[in-house]
Write a protein that holds these residues in place. Structure first.
Motif, PDB file in Angstrom:
ATOM      1  N   LEU A 218      83.004 -13.260  18.404  1.00  0.00           N
ATOM      2  CA  LEU A 218      82.618 -12.717  16.263  1.00  0.00           C
ATOM      3  C   LEU A 218      81.831 -12.316  16.750  1.00  0.00           C
ATOM      4  CD1 LEU A 218      83.048 -15.808  14.417  1.00  0.00           C
ATOM      5  CD2 LEU A 218      84.740 -13.647  14.753  1.00  0.00           C
ATOM      6  N   GLY A 219      80.795 -12.162  18.228  1.00  0.00           N
ATOM      7  CA  GLY A 219      80.000 -11.425  18.852  1.00  0.00           C
ATOM      8  C   GLY A 219      78.554 -11.220  17.446  1.00  0.00           C
ATOM      9  N   THR A 220      78.703 -13.539  17.305  1.00  0.00           N
ATOM     10  CA  THR A 220      77.236 -13.046  16.511  1.00  0.00           C
ATOM     11  C   THR A 220      76.640 -14.726  16.347  1.00  0.00           C
ATOM     12  OG1 THR A 220      76.704 -12.951  13.072  1.00  0.00           O
ATOM     13  CG2 THR A 220      79.367 -14.117  14.276  1.00  0.00           C
ATOM     14  N   VAL A 221      75.527 -14.825  15.621  1.00  0.00           N
ATOM     15  CA  VAL A 221      75.062 -16.160  15.453  1.00  0.00           C
ATOM     16  C   VAL A 221      75.532 -17.080  14.364  1.00  0.00           C
ATOM     17  CG1 VAL A 221      73.245 -15.536  17.417  1.00  0.00           C
ATOM     18  CG2 VAL A 221      73.299 -15.786  14.250  1.00  0.00           C
ATOM     19  N   LEU A 222      75.587 -17.972  14.239  1.00  0.00           N
ATOM     20  CA  LEU A 222      76.641 -18.912  12.955  1.00  0.00           C
ATOM     21  C   LEU A 222      75.240 -20.851  12.881  1.00  0.00           C
ATOM     22  CD1 LEU A 222      79.886 -19.124  14.201  1.00  0.00           C
ATOM     23  CD2 LEU A 222      78.887 -17.936  12.392  1.00  0.00           C
ATOM     24  N   ALA A 223      75.415 -20.051  11.756  1.00  0.00           N
ATOM     25  CA  ALA A 223      74.387 -21.683  11.030  1.00  0.00           C
ATOM     26  C   ALA A 223      75.525 -23.159  11.027  1.00  0.00           C
ATOM     27  CB  ALA A 223      74.430 -21.175   9.971  1.00  0.00           C
ATOM     28  N   ASN A 224      75.076 -24.117  10.986  1.00  0.00           N
ATOM     29  CA  ASN A 224      75.034 -25.408  11.724  1.00  0.00           C
ATOM     30  C   ASN A 224      76.195 -25.764  10.736  1.00  0.00           C
ATOM     31  OD1 ASN A 224      73.579 -25.622  14.084  1.00  0.00           O
ATOM     32  ND2 ASN A 224      71.985 -27.164  12.340  1.00  0.00           N
ATOM     33  N   ASP A 225      76.225 -25.097   9.617  1.00  0.00           N
ATOM     34  CA  ASP A 225      77.392 -25.795   8.429  1.00  0.00           C
ATOM     35  C   ASP A 225      78.870 -24.300   8.925  1.00  0.00           C
ATOM     36  OD1 ASP A 225      77.539 -23.623   6.258  1.00  0.00           O
ATOM     37  OD2 ASP A 225      75.896 -23.594   7.023  1.00  0.00           O
ATOM     38  N   GLU A 226      78.797 -23.580   9.802  1.00  0.00           N
ATOM     39  CA  GLU A 226      79.583 -23.035  10.072  1.00  0.00           C
ATOM     40  C   GLU A 226      80.223 -23.180  11.370  1.00  0.00           C
ATOM     41  OE1 GLU A 226      77.853 -18.714   8.331  1.00  0.00           O
ATOM     42  OE2 GLU A 226      77.459 -19.428   9.069  1.00  0.00           O
ATOM     43  N   VAL A 227      80.254 -24.303  12.216  1.00  0.00           N
ATOM     44  CA  VAL A 227      80.494 -24.726  13.460  1.00  0.00           C
ATOM     45  C   VAL A 227      81.152 -25.956  13.280  1.00  0.00           C
ATOM     46  CG1 VAL A 227      79.976 -24.785  15.884  1.00  0.00           C
ATOM     47  CG2 VAL A 227      78.320 -23.147  14.249  1.00  0.00           C
ATOM     48  N   SER A 476      70.551 -14.576  10.199  1.00  0.00           N
ATOM     49  CA  SER A 476      70.409 -13.866  11.121  1.00  0.00           C
ATOM     50  C   SER A 476      72.086 -13.528  11.212  1.00  0.00           C
ATOM     51  CB  SER A 476      69.806 -12.588  11.934  1.00  0.00           C
ATOM     52  OG  SER A 476      68.484 -13.861  12.173  1.00  0.00           O
ATOM     53  N   ARG A 477      72.746 -12.331  11.114  1.00  0.00           N
ATOM     54  CA  ARG A 477      74.447 -11.833  11.164  1.00  0.00           C
ATOM     55  C   ARG A 477      74.190 -10.866  12.004  1.00  0.00           C
ATOM     56  NH1 ARG A 477      73.588 -16.800  10.055  1.00  0.00           N
ATOM     57  NH2 ARG A 477      74.664 -18.005   9.021  1.00  0.00           N
ATOM     58  N   GLN A 478      74.894 -11.399  13.255  1.00  0.00           N
ATOM     59  CA  GLN A 478      74.924  -9.647  14.609  1.00  0.00           C
ATOM     60  C   GLN A 478      76.061  -8.325  13.635  1.00  0.00           C
ATOM     61  OE1 GLN A 478      73.829 -12.699  15.903  1.00  0.00           O
ATOM     62  NE2 GLN A 478      72.148 -12.039  15.532  1.00  0.00           N
ATOM     63  N   ARG A 479      76.486  -9.208  12.941  1.00  0.00           N
ATOM     64  CA  ARG A 479      77.932  -7.944  11.613  1.00  0.00           C
ATOM     65  C   ARG A 479      77.106  -6.783  10.920  1.00  0.00           C
ATOM     66  NH1 ARG A 479      79.093 -13.090   8.981  1.00  0.00           N
ATOM     67  NH2 ARG A 479      78.653 -12.136   8.315  1.00  0.00           N
ATOM     68  N   TYR A 480      78.045  -6.158  10.621  1.00  0.00           N
ATOM     69  CA  TYR A 480      77.756  -5.110   9.657  1.00  0.00           C
ATOM     70  C   TYR A 480      77.964  -5.442   7.846  1.00  0.00           C
ATOM     71  CZ  TYR A 480      78.902  -0.625   6.984  1.00  0.00           C
ATOM     72  OH  TYR A 480      79.180   0.480   5.994  1.00  0.00           O
ATOM     73  N   TRP A 481      78.587  -5.981   7.850  1.00  0.00           N
ATOM     74  CA  TRP A 481      79.406  -6.267   6.473  1.00  0.00           C
ATOM     75  C   TRP A 481      78.539  -6.921   5.508  1.00  0.00           C
ATOM     76  CZ3 TRP A 481      80.993  -3.532   2.931  1.00  0.00           C
ATOM     77  CH2 TRP A 481      81.473  -3.945   1.678  1.00  0.00           C
ATOM     78  N   GLY A 482      77.172  -7.051   5.613  1.00  0.00           N
ATOM     79  CA  GLY A 482      76.623  -8.101   4.837  1.00  0.00           C
ATOM     80  C   GLY A 482      75.363  -7.178   4.284  1.00  0.00           C
ATOM     81  N   GLU A 483      73.871  -8.108   3.569  1.00  0.00           N
ATOM     82  CA  GLU A 483      73.042  -7.482   3.135  1.00  0.00           C
ATOM     83  C   GLU A 483      72.114  -7.069   4.364  1.00  0.00           C
ATOM     84  OE1 GLU A 483      74.391 -11.136   2.586  1.00  0.00           O
ATOM     85  OE2 GLU A 483      74.475 -10.625   0.082  1.00  0.00           O
ATOM     86  N   PRO A 535      61.797   1.339  13.184  1.00  0.00           N
ATOM     87  CA  PRO A 535      62.862   0.625  12.991  1.00  0.00           C
ATOM     88  C   PRO A 535      63.559  -0.346  12.124  1.00  0.00           C
ATOM     89  CG  PRO A 535      62.013   0.519  15.524  1.00  0.00           C
ATOM     90  CD  PRO A 535      61.717   1.017  14.001  1.00  0.00           C
ATOM     91  N   TYR A 536      64.189  -0.119  11.371  1.00  0.00           N
ATOM     92  CA  TYR A 536      64.915  -1.496  10.015  1.00  0.00           C
ATOM     93  C   TYR A 536      65.274  -2.653  11.444  1.00  0.00           C
ATOM     94  CZ  TYR A 536      64.474   1.269   5.909  1.00  0.00           C
ATOM     95  OH  TYR A 536      64.297   2.206   5.336  1.00  0.00           O
ATOM     96  N   GLU A 537      65.137  -3.590  10.613  1.00  0.00           N
ATOM     97  CA  GLU A 537      66.001  -4.778  11.156  1.00  0.00           C
ATOM     98  C   GLU A 537      67.453  -4.476  11.695  1.00  0.00           C
ATOM     99  OE1 GLU A 537      65.754  -8.154  12.298  1.00  0.00           O
ATOM    100  OE2 GLU A 537      67.757  -8.703  13.038  1.00  0.00           O
ATOM    101  N   LEU A 538      68.038  -4.721  12.423  1.00  0.00           N
ATOM    102  CA  LEU A 538      69.655  -4.693  13.025  1.00  0.00           C
ATOM    103  C   LEU A 538      70.432  -5.033  12.392  1.00  0.00           C
ATOM    104  CD1 LEU A 538      69.207  -2.841  16.256  1.00  0.00           C
ATOM    105  CD2 LEU A 538      69.189  -1.706  14.257  1.00  0.00           C
ATOM    106  N   SER A 539      70.389  -6.930  12.014  1.00  0.00           N
ATOM    107  CA  SER A 539      71.162  -7.944  11.824  1.00  0.00           C
ATOM    108  C   SER A 539      71.365  -7.470  10.078  1.00  0.00           C
ATOM    109  CB  SER A 539      70.750  -9.235  12.039  1.00  0.00           C
ATOM    110  OG  SER A 539      69.602  -9.796  12.565  1.00  0.00           O
ATOM    111  N   THR A 540      72.195  -8.412   9.534  1.00  0.00           N
ATOM    112  CA  THR A 540      72.790  -8.607   8.141  1.00  0.00           C
ATOM    113  C   THR A 540      72.671 -10.291   7.794  1.00  0.00           C
ATOM    114  OG1 THR A 540      74.964  -8.502   8.408  1.00  0.00           O
ATOM    115  CG2 THR A 540      73.937  -6.340   8.153  1.00  0.00           C
TER     116      THR A 540
END
Length: 918
Positions: A218-227, A476-483, A535-540
């Motif tokens: 998925l190219g991102t980190v996940l929280a504990n409850d997402e694993v 943080s998530r290394q993704r686009y579709w988020g805040e 530069p802004y933070e890159l993750s969402t």
RNA sequence: GCGGAUAUGGUGUAAUUGGUAGCCACGUCAGACUUAGGAUCUGAUGCCGAGAGGCGUGGGGGUUCGAGUCCCUUUAUCCGCACCA
């Protein structure tokens, strides 16, 4: 006139919408009630018949409360940021905003057909900038605050800075990543960058290097409850542990308050237990062990300080920071090999073979502070870096894992508690008499534990400590579709945007994948920096960010000055009833509580807990149907005859099967290869087989609520979903019984209208028997609604109709219509107007139960219970119906009690006294 | 391994909370009306038995005048957590 739901339902839905029937506003003259559904993630598949289950239940309750005179807030919205939309975008190149919009529209049209009483003017979408403005704002508030353990609340970071400048860390008891100690002088001597670095140790939203769940697929980190079990919950991809710099929320600071808060909530015991486990409080001792030939002390955490005399070795996690330092030259090769191997094994593999014992010597020795003996330090992956201190004192006699390890490596096992058989296994129980332990010999284990807590502190070896398994949430998530994070960087220091710069809107983008350098998609955006070029933070932000405070936003959804106004929050306060799935137990329901408590500390909200009462509706599983093809032919044999043939089981679309009978024509048309299918029937029918499976497209068992609404109407769908069984229970969707409910609604209609369309309702006086039926139903239905026992209330309506016979009296039908309105609002509205009312049935007073109609005589009667006579005040509901009035009392106790008394009736069942009527 | 929940007819379920087990539906059977029925209405339907009667709430035991309900034990299924020191 027939019950024409196809005409009635759209008519009233349109009217309700035009009139704004379900709009609500703050109204101090009426009591409020807040009913909330967990808002859906609008997936591409649309709603299936399982989704509305909880929505229907909450809708019934909302409508009931409204008829009871409450000002009911019942909103709906969409949890619209998230991974699936982005995955879909990567595959198709369609912008997630576009697909999300489409999905939302589809959801909305499906929801509208079911006749919910949502106030749609309050709709929120987490992906709207005007919504995530306040998600970003809350994040910045967390960035600006730290948790003071002394006052037990969040406080502004400026106060902490001021304290540091004057006293250093002296006198500070804060929730923190690592325990720091510095003086005021040292603080003032720090560079700005160093100070900022230090503050990250305290902020409630902070950036840190941590071990994270990294999902390469998925190219991102996940929280504990997402694993789960080493795989990502979404997609089931392998997850590995990796050290990365991430934003985190200091959820751990609130662990104790979240644990304590559970007691005040009306949640199911099992759900509270899940949260308690997840928080995982354990009371233990922090103990420092000296290391032979070193200044260092090895810190461990133990809940069994009473067994310290039984410590024969130490173990540290392979990721422990001192691995290198503790490894002696002659062990270096083995240690490096072991660590390399541990890294190679995925989290999943590690979990899979927990039985395997592995480990390696460091060559260093620690000193048992109580015995003074030198004990070897090992490295093993059965010790987790993420819990406690990543190091343990091993007591093989009383811990099964240490026992297995000691056996494998031939280490000494010293019993220090009496009991068990150490030849076979360790004795882990926390009971028995302590032995071989000098100062605590002869004590009971429980006393010894307490004694040792104090002894450890007395000797300056460490202190009593409470440890929580709950970990800070990786944010943080290394993704686009988020805040986007309202954060920019200057000289490697993170700074917040000012409040008036919010919202920081998500920039448009065309390629949603990570960059070649492995950076998040936002790295592709040119100009993703402040006006000054920082530069802004890159993750969402992760999915739970948007859902953590949405219930607050509903109270005041168009406010552009704050998340929620004080006025709106003071009135609506918190959610009185929350309905949703139990799958959010350790995710959303934890984060929301944290988020809300934080805002409570800051004075933005007036209630500490967001959700007072919570009901978990069960999952609706699919009920698949099968046809049986005779192998090698195109003929299909009915279920009862299939054993006579060699057959192949094929899933068939449940939408062309009714009551397990296959619609032959529809089947032939279903797929081209079945065009010329032949059938071997039983009794002229083709009976299908069935099985309970997950509802999924590939099993052809997905039932779309639209289909049920088209065929039977929304009211039938609503009542049938409730009739299916207890709300909390998981159950398969089975359309087999739906005719019964539909028939009931038709018969209800038939009380009002004759077949030729004449209104049958009349003003004749109702008989006592009819009133009794009515009030029995009112009593039952009201009690059932309060208990969320909707299946039995549907049954009560059916019984009521059966018992009323052909009674069409207004005196009965009018209250009955108001009573049924929460369940079947469309037909109730239609009939309510047929009765001559101008106003909507939604505002009809909910009928009151009048006990006098049920009672023939009210009295106190004694009941024999365990030979004792107990008195009960009850309504005599058919008490004597089938009972026998006995001439002779046979029970001794009753005979004694009855001496000289004149009972009216003695009710005896099969020769035994049930009760005595005086 | 630890923790939680559940177990009742052919099916979904109900049971005044310790008081006649199976309400309400589905399904099945029989009957009525009907050109017809996957419509409507009426009746029957826990199991065994021709009947009288017997047996019945996953299994075994217990408390009680009385247990689906309470206690002990056991089995099965589902859910949560899981090397948590």
């Amino acid at each position: 006139m027939e019950y024409d739901f196809r005409a009635i339902e759209p008519k009233w839905q349109k009217k309700w919408q035009e009139d704004g029937t379900y709009r609500v506003d703050v109204d101090a003259s009426r009591p409020k009630f807040y009913v909330l559904d967990m808002f859906p993630y609008p997936s591409g598949a649309g709603l299936h018949v399982g989704h509305p289950l909880g929505y229907i239940a909450s809708d019934i309750y909302s409508r009931y409360k409204r008829q009871m005179g409450f000002n009911v807030l019942h909103p709906m919205g969409y949890d619209a940021f998230g991974l699936p939309a982005e995955q879909y975008a990567i595959q198709t190149g369609q912008h997630p905003a576009v697909t999300t919009e489409e999905n939302i529209n589809r959801y909305r049209s499906q929801l509208d057909k079911i006749g919910f009483s949502y106030d749609w003017s309050r709709e929120v979408r987490t992906c709207d900038a005007e919504y995530y403005h306040w998600t970003q704002w809350a994040f910045l508030e967390m960035f600006d605050h730290w948790y003071n353990n002394k006052t037990n609340k969040a406080e502004h970071i400026d106060r902490l800075k001021a304290h540091f400048a004057e006293h250093g860390t002296e006198g500070i008891d804060a929730a923190q990543s690592a325990e720091l100690k510095f003086t005021a002088d040292e603080w003032r001597a720090m560079s700005h960058e160093q100070q900022e670095q230090t503050l990250q140790n305290y902020r409630l939203a902070f950036r840190a290097d941590t071990m994270v769940n990294w999902c390469p697929a998925l190219g991102t980190v996940l929280a504990n409850d997402e694993v789960k079990e080493g795989l990502s919950v979404r997609g089931g991809h392998p997850v590995e542990q990796k050290q990365m710099k991430q934003w985190l929320l200091r959820v751990n600071a609130y662990a104790q308050r979240m644990l304590d808060g559970l007691d005040s909530l009306e949640w199911s015991e099992s759900l509270k237990e899940i949260q308690r486990n997840w928080i995982g409080r354990s009371v233990g001792a922090q103990v420092f062990f000296d290391i032979a030939g070193s200044e260092r002390k090895l810190e461990i955490f133990t809940t069994r300080p009473d067994t310290i005399y039984g410590v024969t070795f130490m173990v540290i996690a392979p990721e422990h920071q001192w691995v290198e330092e503790l490894t002696t030259e002659d062990n270096r090769e083995a240690v490096e090999a072991y660590i390399a191997e541990t890294k190679r094994r995925s989290e999943r593999e590690r979990i899979a073979d927990t039985k395997r014992v592995s480990g390696v010597k460091t060559g260093s020795y620690a000193i048992n502070p109580f015995t003074g003996r030198q004990i070897p330090i090992y490295i093993s992956d059965y010790v987790l870096a993420s819990y406690g201190t990543g190091a343990i004192m091993a007591v093989p006699a009383h811990d099964s894992r240490d026992y297995a390890f000691a056996r494998h490596f031939g280490l000494e096992i010293i019993p220090v508690v009496e009991g068990g058989n150490l030849e076979v296994e360790s004795y882990d129980a926390k009971e028995g008499k302590v032995i071989n332990s000098e100062i605590i010999n002869g004590m009971d284990v429980k006393d010894a534990i307490h004694f040792m807590f104090e002894e450890v502190e007395r000797r300056g070896l460490g202190k009593k400590l409470i440890n929580y398994r709950l970990r800070d949430a990786i944010f943080s998530r290394q993704r686009y579709w988020g805040e986007p994070f309202p954060i920019y960087y200057k000289d490697n220091v993170a700074y917040r945007l000012k409040d008036e710069q919010l919202p920081l809107t998500l920039p448009p983008i065309e390629n949603f994948g990570p960059t070649e350098e492995g950076e998040p998609p936002l790295a592709r955006v040119e100009g993703w920096h402040t006006a000054e070029g920082y530069p802004y933070e890159l993750s969402t932000m992760p999915g739970f960010a948007g859902s953590s405070a949405y219930y607050l936003r509903y109270m005041d959804p168009r406010n552009n000055k704050g998340l929620v106004s004080k006025e709106a929050n003071d009135y609506w306060r918190n959610v009185d009833l929350y309905v949703g799935g139990i799958e959010h137990a350790t995710g959303h329901l934890m984060y929301s509580r944290f988020w809300n408590m934080f805002l409570y500390d800051l004075g933005y909200v007036c209630e500490q807990e967001p959700f007072k009462k919570l009901v978990n509706q069960g999952m609706i599983q699919g009920r698949s149907n099968f046809v049986y093809r005779v192998v090698g032919t195109n003929s299909f044999v009915s279920l009862g005859l299939k054993d006579n043939y060699q057959t192949q089981e094929i899933h068939v679309d449940v939408n062309i099967v009714k009551n397990d009978i296959l619609d032959l024509d529809a089947f032939r048309k279903w797929r081209p290869e079945f065009n010329d299918a032949e059938f071997i029937l039983e009794d002229g029918k083709y009976v299908c087989g069935w099985a309970i499976e997950k509802m999924s497209k590939s099993m052809f068992n997905v039932v779309n609520p639209d289909y049920i609404v088209d065929a039977y109407g929304a009211d039938t769908l609503r009542m049938y979903e409730m009739f299916l069984g207890p709300l909390e229970q998981s159950k398969p969707w089975d359309t087999n019984g739906i005719d019964g409910v539909h028939k009931f609604l038709r018969r209800f209609w038939g009380k009002f209208y004759s077949r030729d369309g004449k209104l049958l309702v009349n003003d004749e006086k109702a008989t006592p028997a009819e009133l009794k039926v009515l009030h029995k139903t009112i009593k039952k239905v009201r009690e059932d609604i309060e208990n969320f026992s909707f299946n039995t209330s549907v049954a009560a309506f059916m019984i009521c109709l059966n018992e009323l016979g052909d009674c069409s009296k207004r005196e009965i039908l009018e209250p009955l219509t108001a009573l049924i309105a929460p369940f079947a609002p469309h037909i109730a509205e239609e009939l309510w107007h047929a009765l001559g009312h101008e106003t909507t049935v939604c505002d009809a007073k909910y009928p009151e139960f009048k006990p006098e109609y049920l009672v023939e005589s009210s009295f106190e009667y004694p009941v024999m219970i365990n030979g004792k006579l107990r008195f009960k005040q009850e309504y005599a509901l058919d008490m004597s119906q089938d009972a026998i009035i006995a001439d002779i009392v046979t029970t001794d106790g009753a005979q004694k009690w009855l001496e000289g008394k004149q009972p009216k009736k003695i009710i005896v069942v099969k020769g035994k006294i049930i009760n005595i009527v005086m």
